[in-house]
Structures are given as C-alpha cells and as structure tokens.
Design an enzyme around this catalytic site. Structure first.
Site, PDB file in Angstrom:
ATOM      1  N   HIS A 271      30.206  47.346  41.735  1.00  0.00           N
ATOM      2  CA  HIS A 271      29.285  46.834  40.737  1.00  0.00           C
ATOM      3  C   HIS A 271      28.599  45.542  41.175  1.00  0.00           C
ATOM      4  O   HIS A 271      27.695  45.075  40.488  1.00  0.00           O
ATOM      5  CB  HIS A 271      30.033  46.585  39.418  1.00  0.00           C
ATOM      6  CG  HIS A 271      29.140  46.218  38.281  1.00  0.00           C
ATOM      7  ND1 HIS A 271      28.166  47.077  37.801  1.00  0.00           N
ATOM      8  CD2 HIS A 271      29.025  45.089  37.558  1.00  0.00           C
ATOM      9  CE1 HIS A 271      27.519  46.491  36.815  1.00  0.00           C
ATOM     10  NE2 HIS A 271      28.012  45.287  36.641  1.00  0.00           N
ATOM     11  N   CYS A 272      28.986  44.975  42.307  1.00  0.00           N
ATOM     12  CA  CYS A 272      28.448  43.661  42.680  1.00  0.00           C
ATOM     13  C   CYS A 272      27.401  43.717  43.788  1.00  0.00           C
ATOM     14  O   CYS A 272      26.236  43.388  43.573  1.00  0.00           O
ATOM     15  CB  CYS A 272      29.596  42.736  43.101  1.00  0.00           C
ATOM     16  SG  CYS A 272      30.654  42.225  41.733  1.00  0.00           S
ATOM     17  N   ILE A 273      27.803  44.111  44.975  1.00  0.00           N
ATOM     18  CA  ILE A 273      26.942  43.954  46.141  1.00  0.00           C
ATOM     19  C   ILE A 273      25.646  44.760  46.062  1.00  0.00           C
ATOM     20  O   ILE A 273      24.589  44.264  46.453  1.00  0.00           O
ATOM     21  CB  ILE A 273      27.715  44.289  47.435  1.00  0.00           C
ATOM     22  CG1 ILE A 273      28.955  43.412  47.542  1.00  0.00           C
ATOM     23  CG2 ILE A 273      26.838  44.051  48.655  1.00  0.00           C
ATOM     24  CD1 ILE A 273      29.800  43.675  48.757  1.00  0.00           C
TER      25      ILE A 273
END
Length: 436
Positions: A271-273
């Site tokens: 969900h971040c990078i």
C-alpha cells in the site's frame, strides 16, 4: 487540560481508540494492549471486529494467541459502533489512502471517518493520523473539521500526525521497536503525541510540524521507489547485454560504503511504495514543481509487469507456442514473500495482462486460498496445489512472489518453462529458466 491528558496516558488510565483494524491498526492495538493500555478497535467490517472478539486472527503474521492474550484480560475489544469514540482518550486513524483513477489522492476514507466521529469527539482528547498522505493533510483536512465543532486545537483538543512504519512479515522489527516519527499541530499537541507513543515505542522522534512528519513518510517510500526503479532499469539493460543482474548486485553489495542493495522484481506492491510517490507529485504541482525524477521511477516500476509478460511471450515463442490459450501458472499472489497481503500486488497485474492476451491463468499461494475481493480486480480462482502432474501440464510457470514454502527443486524439475522474476534460480543455468 494538556497536563491532565498526559498524566492519564503515562499512568495508563486512559483508553486508546484505533480506527481501522487492518495491517497497521491491529498490530498497533496489540502493542498498546500488551503494554496494559486499554484499547477499543473500530472497523466498518463486522467480520473483523467479530474475529477479534472471538480471539481469531485474520492475518498470517499475527497469531490468534496474541489476540486472545489481551482480549481475555479485557484490555482489547473491537466494535463497529463509532459512538464509543466518546469514551476514549486517544483516537488513532489507520485508514487506507489510495489513489483514484487519475492517480490523485483519495482521502475519502479519512474524511468520511472524521465526519462520522465528529459528533462523538470531546474536550481533552488527542487524535493521531497514521495514514500516508501529502504534506498539509492534517492541518488542511482534519484541523478545520475539528475546530468547526468548537474545539481549540492545542488547548482543549490535540492533533498530531505520526506515520505508520509497519513491515508485515519482517521478523527483525515489531511495532514497538521501529522508531516513531511524531509531528504536532502545536507544541502542546506534539508533547501529548510523544507521551502517547512513548507508552509502546522504544524511540519516538519529535518533529517541528505535522507537515514535516507527513513528508518524512513520503521520503522514506520514495527513496525505495526510486532505487527500485533504478535497479529495474538496470535489469533491462543487463538483460539486453546478456549479463546476470543478480550477480552484479551481489558483487556491488560487497562494497562496505556508498552502496545499498535493492533488488528487481515484477513491479511494485503493497500500500505504500506504488502509491506514496504520487501523493507528493500531486501536491508539488500546487507549488509549481514538477517531480520529474520521482515520476520517471514510477513509470519504470509501473511498466515492469508489461516487461515480464514480454519475456513470457518471447520464451513461449521459442517453444513454438502462443501466449493465447497457453496455461500459465503464477506462483505467489501476495506483493512480497511469506505474507498474505495482496494490496497493489504486481502478481495481480500480471494476471490481468495474461487474461487480456487470452492465456489460461492459474495461481498458487498457500497464504491466499481464494482470490480476494479487490477494488480493481476480480478473478474467480482458487489457489492450486503444486504437483509434478500439474507442472507438466502448465506451459509456463512465473515466479512472481518467492514464498519460502514453495518447493523450488520440484518446480525446476517438472516445469516446462520458468520465468523467474525474483532471482530464485540465480545460481542455476538451465534452458528452461528465463530471468525476468
């Protein structure tokens, strides 16, 4: 009011309410409750709250025992009733912040939740946002809504931003051992926020503002995105030159300074990078800044699944086969090995591309027995067991996620063709192995 709240927190007399019982919220709730702080977990999915109250974990890397250990002591329970926000002293938001179809920030989960809980807020509470977002979100989106309720931030209500740093499945770090960055809307807010997280975190790093904390989170993940983009581009160059990129990376990593190894793959997941860089590029435009470097790395990483499919197609062509109607097995559905998280997984993108080209798709992932409900993807598939008979029927096996539970000797022995995106077979030379 600040002093009273800090004393309540430090003496562990207060209650922490955590909204969002996902990959961030649940470990955080366990960290607080294991420190003898009472926790109420909030979620809109009754299946999650019921599982928690029954002492059953829905994540591979979190044991059911760890939940039962605190629920049975009445330190932790979960609910879908947001009116219970009125009985907590600290509120922590652990909510999704995806991108919309135009790659613009979608804060609807955060803003809708704030609107839902506004009637239940009370003086003397602290609210912390942990969701990844662009600099200015806390002060521009949360603060105005809170002040409209008649609160004065920094006097009778306290607002902070403290980005999550969870790494599911990482055995070397836990919620409590990962240093925690905290920024406050005012100095008093910061003081309250530091006190809150010092209950469970070994090292808390205070910053001068919520904006600084918000940008810190973006920098951490953009750093990774840019370096992964670099090594993915190097992978393509090395492939054209018939050089083993894994050998090159391993060799470069022997330098004791000035180099940190990053490894190529089929694309970015989690969900971040894949998402965070676009939060900054969107916000930067408001200041007249074009983030060319960040956008370039994002483009390279986004194109990786296409490149992998190209390698699959070329490998099949050498066997006088077409990608259309070929039986393709995707090994690993999660975005990284040994976890059950499929958010933004490149494996799913590979499956979409294969489907569009008419391939017959199968997948195997012992941690994800049934293809889950996803916002952008839908497959009526179940994980299949890897056997010699299956592998002999499959035209091409793609190693997309290198789970340690896979029997790679068996896969190598019986597969007709293997496209390895993770360097599993980096030390093996074989006509049936294609590095991608």
């Amino acid at each position: 009011m600040k002093t009273e709240l800090i004393n309540t927190i430090k003496e562990k007399r207060g209650v922490v309410g955590i909204i969002g019982m996902g990959y961030v919220g649940l470990p955080l709730a366990l960290a607080f409750s294991n420190s003898n702080v009472k926790v109420v977990g909030f979620d809109i999915e009754e299946s999650k709250t019921q599982s928690i109250n029954d002492g059953i974990s829905y994540f591979k890397h979190i044991s059911s025992n760890s939940i039962r250990n605190v629920t049975q002591k009445n330190l932790f329970y979960a609910t879908t009733d947001f009116s219970e926000i009125s009985r907590v002293d600290a509120i922590i938001l652990c909510l999704p912040t995806p991108l919309n179809q135009y790659r613009e920030p979608d804060l609807s989960y955060v803003t809708n939740t704030i609107e839902t809980i506004l009637p239940y807020l009370k003086k003397g509470q602290v609210l912390s946002l942990e969701s990844t977002t662009y600099p200015g979100t806390t002060d521009e989106e949360l603060a105005p809504r809170i002040t409209k309720q008649g609160f004065t931030i920094g006097t009778d209500f306290f607002l902070i931003y403290s980005p999550e740093r969870e790494d599911p499945g990482n055995p070397n770090f836990t919620t409590s051992t990962i240093p925690k960055v905290v920024g406050g809307s005012t100095e008093d807010c910061l003081e309250v926020g530091v006190a809150l997280y010092e209950c469970i975190i070994e090292k808390v790093i205070p910053l001068s503002s919520t904006k600084s904390a918000e940008l810190t989170k973006l920098l951490e993940n953009i750093y990774r995105s840019v370096n992964i983009g670099l090594v993915n581009e190097m992978k393509i160059i090395a492939d054209k030159m018939n050089i083993d990129i894994w050998e090159v990376i391993d060799a470069a990593a022997t330098k004791p300074f000035g180099f940190t190894p990053f490894y190529p793959g089929p694309g970015l997941g989690g969900h971040c990078i894949p998402i965070d860089p676009f939060y900054l590029t969107w916000k930067a435009k408001a200041y007249g800044v074009t983030t060319r470097f960040i956008e370039l790395s994002g483009q390279i990483n986004t194109n990786m699944p296409e490149w992998v499919i190209g390698k699959v197609s070329d490998a099949l062509n050498k066997e006088s086969k077409s990608l259309m109607n070929s039986k393709i097995l995707v090994l690993g559905l999660s975005y990284k090995k040994d976890i059950d998280d499929v958010r933004e997984s490149p494996s799913v993108e590979l499956m979409e591309l294969l489907k569009a080209k008419g391939a017959q798709i199968y997948y195997s992932d012992p941690y994800i027995p049934v293809f889950p409900k996803m916002r952008k993807h839908s497959f009526d598939l179940k994980s299949i067991l890897i056997t010699p008979e299956l592998l002999q029927e499959i035209d091409c096996t793609i190693i997309s996620t290198d789970h340690e539970v896979f029997d790679y000797d068996l896969i190598h022995a019986y597969s007709k063709l293997i496209v390895d995106t993770r360097g599993v077979y980096r030390s093996i030379t074989s006509d049936k192995i294609v590095r991608a």
